[in-house]
Motif scaffolding. Structure first.
Motif, PDB file in Angstrom:
ATOM      1  N   ASP A   1       0.850  -1.188   0.000  1.00  0.00           N
ATOM      2  CA  ASP A   1       0.000   0.000   0.000  1.00  0.00           C
ATOM      3  C   ASP A   1       0.891   1.246   0.000  1.00  0.00           C
ATOM      4  O   ASP A   1       1.514   1.587   1.007  1.00  0.00           O
ATOM      5  CB  ASP A   1      -0.889  -0.043   1.254  1.00  0.00           C
ATOM      6  N   LEU A   2       0.938   1.946  -1.130  1.00  0.00           N
ATOM      7  CA  LEU A   2       1.836   3.095  -1.264  1.00  0.00           C
ATOM      8  C   LEU A   2       1.466   4.238  -0.325  1.00  0.00           C
ATOM      9  O   LEU A   2       2.341   4.940   0.188  1.00  0.00           O
ATOM     10  CB  LEU A   2       1.835   3.585  -2.721  1.00  0.00           C
ATOM     11  N   GLU A   3       0.175   4.426  -0.098  1.00  0.00           N
ATOM     12  CA  GLU A   3      -0.254   5.475   0.835  1.00  0.00           C
ATOM     13  C   GLU A   3       0.282   5.209   2.232  1.00  0.00           C
ATOM     14  O   GLU A   3       0.728   6.113   2.935  1.00  0.00           O
ATOM     15  CB  GLU A   3      -1.784   5.557   0.860  1.00  0.00           C
ATOM     16  N   LEU A   4       0.235   3.932   2.622  1.00  0.00           N
ATOM     17  CA  LEU A   4       0.745   3.575   3.945  1.00  0.00           C
ATOM     18  C   LEU A   4       2.260   3.735   3.998  1.00  0.00           C
ATOM     19  O   LEU A   4       2.803   4.238   4.998  1.00  0.00           O
ATOM     20  CB  LEU A   4       0.353   2.134   4.283  1.00  0.00           C
ATOM     21  N   LEU A   5       2.942   3.327   2.965  1.00  0.00           N
ATOM     22  CA  LEU A   5       4.404   3.446   2.936  1.00  0.00           C
ATOM     23  C   LEU A   5       4.841   4.902   3.028  1.00  0.00           C
ATOM     24  O   LEU A   5       5.913   5.203   3.549  1.00  0.00           O
ATOM     25  CB  LEU A   5       4.966   2.784   1.684  1.00  0.00           C
ATOM     26  N   ASN A   6       4.008   5.808   2.554  1.00  0.00           N
ATOM     27  CA  ASN A   6       4.337   7.232   2.623  1.00  0.00           C
ATOM     28  C   ASN A   6       4.339   7.756   4.055  1.00  0.00           C
ATOM     29  O   ASN A   6       4.987   8.758   4.351  1.00  0.00           O
ATOM     30  CB  ASN A   6       3.344   8.048   1.783  1.00  0.00           C
ATOM     31  N   ILE A   7       3.584   7.087   4.952  1.00  0.00           N
ATOM     32  CA  ILE A   7       3.554   7.526   6.355  1.00  0.00           C
ATOM     33  C   ILE A   7       4.294   6.543   7.271  1.00  0.00           C
ATOM     34  O   ILE A   7       4.172   6.617   8.496  1.00  0.00           O
ATOM     35  CB  ILE A   7       2.102   7.721   6.853  1.00  0.00           C
ATOM     36  N   LYS A   8       5.060   5.653   6.666  1.00  0.00           N
ATOM     37  CA  LYS A   8       5.766   4.595   7.409  1.00  0.00           C
ATOM     38  C   LYS A   8       6.578   5.149   8.569  1.00  0.00           C
ATOM     39  O   LYS A   8       6.567   4.591   9.675  1.00  0.00           O
ATOM     40  CB  LYS A   8       6.665   3.835   6.433  1.00  0.00           C
ATOM     41  N   PHE A   9       7.268   6.261   8.357  1.00  0.00           N
ATOM     42  CA  PHE A   9       8.179   6.760   9.385  1.00  0.00           C
ATOM     43  C   PHE A   9       7.450   7.517  10.501  1.00  0.00           C
ATOM     44  O   PHE A   9       8.078   7.942  11.466  1.00  0.00           O
ATOM     45  CB  PHE A   9       9.265   7.624   8.747  1.00  0.00           C
ATOM     46  N   GLN A  10       6.144   7.660  10.379  1.00  0.00           N
ATOM     47  CA  GLN A  10       5.365   8.228  11.477  1.00  0.00           C
ATOM     48  C   GLN A  10       4.929   7.157  12.474  1.00  0.00           C
ATOM     49  O   GLN A  10       4.421   7.475  13.545  1.00  0.00           O
ATOM     50  CB  GLN A  10       4.114   8.926  10.922  1.00  0.00           C
ATOM     51  N   LEU A  11       5.132   5.903  12.105  1.00  0.00           N
ATOM     52  CA  LEU A  11       4.668   4.799  12.944  1.00  0.00           C
ATOM     53  C   LEU A  11       5.736   4.460  13.972  1.00  0.00           C
ATOM     54  O   LEU A  11       6.641   3.670  13.725  1.00  0.00           O
ATOM     55  CB  LEU A  11       4.345   3.578  12.067  1.00  0.00           C
ATOM     56  N   ASN A  12       5.628   5.075  15.139  1.00  0.00           N
ATOM     57  CA  ASN A  12       6.627   4.848  16.185  1.00  0.00           C
ATOM     58  C   ASN A  12       6.031   4.246  17.457  1.00  0.00           C
ATOM     59  O   ASN A  12       6.753   3.944  18.394  1.00  0.00           O
ATOM     60  CB  ASN A  12       7.359   6.155  16.527  1.00  0.00           C
ATOM     61  N   ARG A  13       4.717   4.066  17.487  1.00  0.00           N
ATOM     62  CA  ARG A  13       4.082   3.336  18.583  1.00  0.00           C
ATOM     63  C   ARG A  13       2.736   2.802  18.106  1.00  0.00           C
ATOM     64  O   ARG A  13       2.237   3.194  17.040  1.00  0.00           O
ATOM     65  CB  ARG A  13       3.925   4.210  19.829  1.00  0.00           C
ATOM     66  N   THR A  14       2.165   1.916  18.891  1.00  0.00           N
ATOM     67  CA  THR A  14       0.928   1.247  18.499  1.00  0.00           C
ATOM     68  C   THR A  14      -0.158   2.266  18.150  1.00  0.00           C
ATOM     69  O   THR A  14      -0.372   3.241  18.875  1.00  0.00           O
ATOM     70  CB  THR A  14       0.437   0.341  19.638  1.00  0.00           C
ATOM     71  N   CYS A  15      -0.807   2.043  17.018  1.00  0.00           N
ATOM     72  CA  CYS A  15      -1.867   2.958  16.596  1.00  0.00           C
ATOM     73  C   CYS A  15      -2.850   2.246  15.673  1.00  0.00           C
ATOM     74  O   CYS A  15      -2.585   1.151  15.172  1.00  0.00           O
ATOM     75  CB  CYS A  15      -1.283   4.192  15.903  1.00  0.00           C
ATOM     76  N   ILE A  16      -3.993   2.894  15.473  1.00  0.00           N
ATOM     77  CA  ILE A  16      -5.031   2.411  14.566  1.00  0.00           C
ATOM     78  C   ILE A  16      -5.075   3.361  13.377  1.00  0.00           C
ATOM     79  O   ILE A  16      -5.057   4.587  13.541  1.00  0.00           O
ATOM     80  CB  ILE A  16      -6.387   2.356  15.285  1.00  0.00           C
ATOM     81  N   ILE A  17      -5.113   2.806  12.176  1.00  0.00           N
ATOM     82  CA  ILE A  17      -5.057   3.599  10.948  1.00  0.00           C
ATOM     83  C   ILE A  17      -6.355   3.396  10.174  1.00  0.00           C
ATOM     84  O   ILE A  17      -6.748   2.249   9.894  1.00  0.00           O
ATOM     85  CB  ILE A  17      -3.855   3.181  10.084  1.00  0.00           C
ATOM     86  N   ASP A  18      -7.031   4.497   9.839  1.00  0.00           N
ATOM     87  CA  ASP A  18      -8.323   4.364   9.152  1.00  0.00           C
ATOM     88  C   ASP A  18      -8.151   4.430   7.639  1.00  0.00           C
ATOM     89  O   ASP A  18      -7.018   4.498   7.129  1.00  0.00           O
ATOM     90  CB  ASP A  18      -9.327   5.401   9.663  1.00  0.00           C
ATOM     91  N   ASP A  19      -9.258   4.441   6.911  1.00  0.00           N
ATOM     92  CA  ASP A  19      -9.194   4.378   5.450  1.00  0.00           C
ATOM     93  C   ASP A  19      -8.747   5.682   4.808  1.00  0.00           C
ATOM     94  O   ASP A  19      -8.552   5.751   3.601  1.00  0.00           O
ATOM     95  CB  ASP A  19     -10.543   3.920   4.873  1.00  0.00           C
ATOM     96  N   GLU A  20      -8.588   6.738   5.619  1.00  0.00           N
ATOM     97  CA  GLU A  20      -8.000   7.985   5.121  1.00  0.00           C
ATOM     98  C   GLU A  20      -6.567   8.157   5.649  1.00  0.00           C
ATOM     99  O   GLU A  20      -5.988   9.231   5.545  1.00  0.00           O
ATOM    100  CB  GLU A  20      -8.871   9.183   5.520  1.00  0.00           C
TER     101      GLU A  20
END
Length: 338
Positions: free
Chosen positions: A193-212
């Protein structure tokens, strides 16, 4: 082309992960050292446990020693240097520690046997690996184990080799299924998922990601023990749950309780601490697990002989594992690398 040459062409570092005691990871290490012996490849060697001693202190069985050639770089505890007979030049005494004391970096000046006992945590292992490369190692090999598998993470090493063997079970089919399971965990699919890969480096702790691709951070210090709570925070718009720590069987069970409309996302397969039977059942229930950083499994090595008096036909074990794991090189290190 020999396995060591393939590894050296592709990578700077490779971990060897044994699936059990006596699965053959030290035999695998020696196999690669021997392949490198007559080449120009300069190896760097360390271990996340202790290797090279002649007697296993737990099982009281003989263990293979580690014989190294001139110019090999090793990282080991200073307290065990004299337990080998190789001639060593100490290059650096580091601040990194192990249960056996401070880690020193040495260059082999006269070939012989060594014992390896490297850093006890992954971050120190990474720094030691980089130091060995700085001292001239072309390829660093790190001897690990399934309970010290963090070194197989792409953050630490470029690729890994899985060492398996008859010791896993007296039933050859169970050896194959267990090996295939661990290989599948290490080979979990990477996110596409390219959209997710674009925010990959923001993922530094457990979180829930919605369809936006908005991030919702639950108010919890750790996700461990909070699987049901996380699942209860999801809705029809949830696309991913990102887990930053260890992923246990109970955590996966909680997150797959009820309707599953999201993918569980982790950094890499070393975070998964589950077992074959539970994982298989969860997959049947719809578990979807993807990784941000896929692990490269370069080979699976096989030891068809168990230390308890039984063995399997080498060609049969190799063939069955090849059929179970797909396009991964499978090598019988005792048989000289079939």
């Amino acid at each position: 082309m020999r396995l060591i040459e393939e590894l050296n062409q592709k990578y700077n570092s490779v971990s060897i992960i044994g699936l059990a005691k006596n699965a053959g990871k030290t035999v695998t290490l020696n196999y690669l050292i021997e392949e490198a012996y007559d080449s120009t490849i300069k190896l760097g060697l360390t271990s996340t446990g202790r290797d090279g001693e002649r007697l296993d202190l737990v099982t009281e069985t003989e263990k293979p020693t580690i014989f190294v050639g001139v110019n090999t770089i090793i990282a080991t505890a200073k307290s065990i240097l004299e337990m080998g007979d190789a001639g060593l030049e100490i290059l650096e005494t580091t601040e990194f520690t192990s249960p056996l004391g401070n880690i020193v970096l040495c260059r082999v000046k006269a070939e012989g046997n060594v014992q390896l006992a490297g850093p006890s945590n992954a971050s120190d292992t990474l720094l030691v690996k980089e130091k060995m490369i700085d001292y001239g190692a072309d390829l660093v090999l790190i001897d690990g184990a399934i309970d010290r598998k963090a070194v197989a993470s792409p953050r630490i090493t470029d690729a890994c080799i899985i060492a398996t063997g008859a010791v896993l079970s007296r039933d050859i089919k169970k050896v194959v299924s267990q090996t295939a399971y661990y290989a599948s965990i290490f080979l979990l699919p990477g996110v596409e998922d390219l959209e997710l890969l674009n925010i990959k480096f923001q993922l530094n702790r457990t979180c829930i990601i919605d369809d936006e691709y908005r991030l919702n951070y639950p108010e919890m210090k750790t996700s461990l023990g909070h699987g049901r709570a996380l699942a209860s925070m999801t809705d029809e718009r949830t696309r991913y749950i990102y887990l930053s720590g260890a992923v246990t069987t109970s955590m996966l069970k909680d997150l797959t309780f009820g309707k599953l409309n999201y993918t569980i996302l982790i950094d890499d397969g070393t975070q998964v601490f589950s077992d074959y039977y539970n994982y298989k059942n969860l997959k049947k229930k719809g578990l979807r697990l993807e990784v941000l950083n896929p692990i490269l499994v370069e080979a699976i090595t096989v030891n068809p002989i168990a230390p308890f008096g039984y063995s399997f036909p080498s060609d049969e074990l190799v063939r069955m594992i090849e059929e179970a794991v797909g396009p991964i090189k499978v090598v019988d290190v005792l048989g000289g690398g079939v």
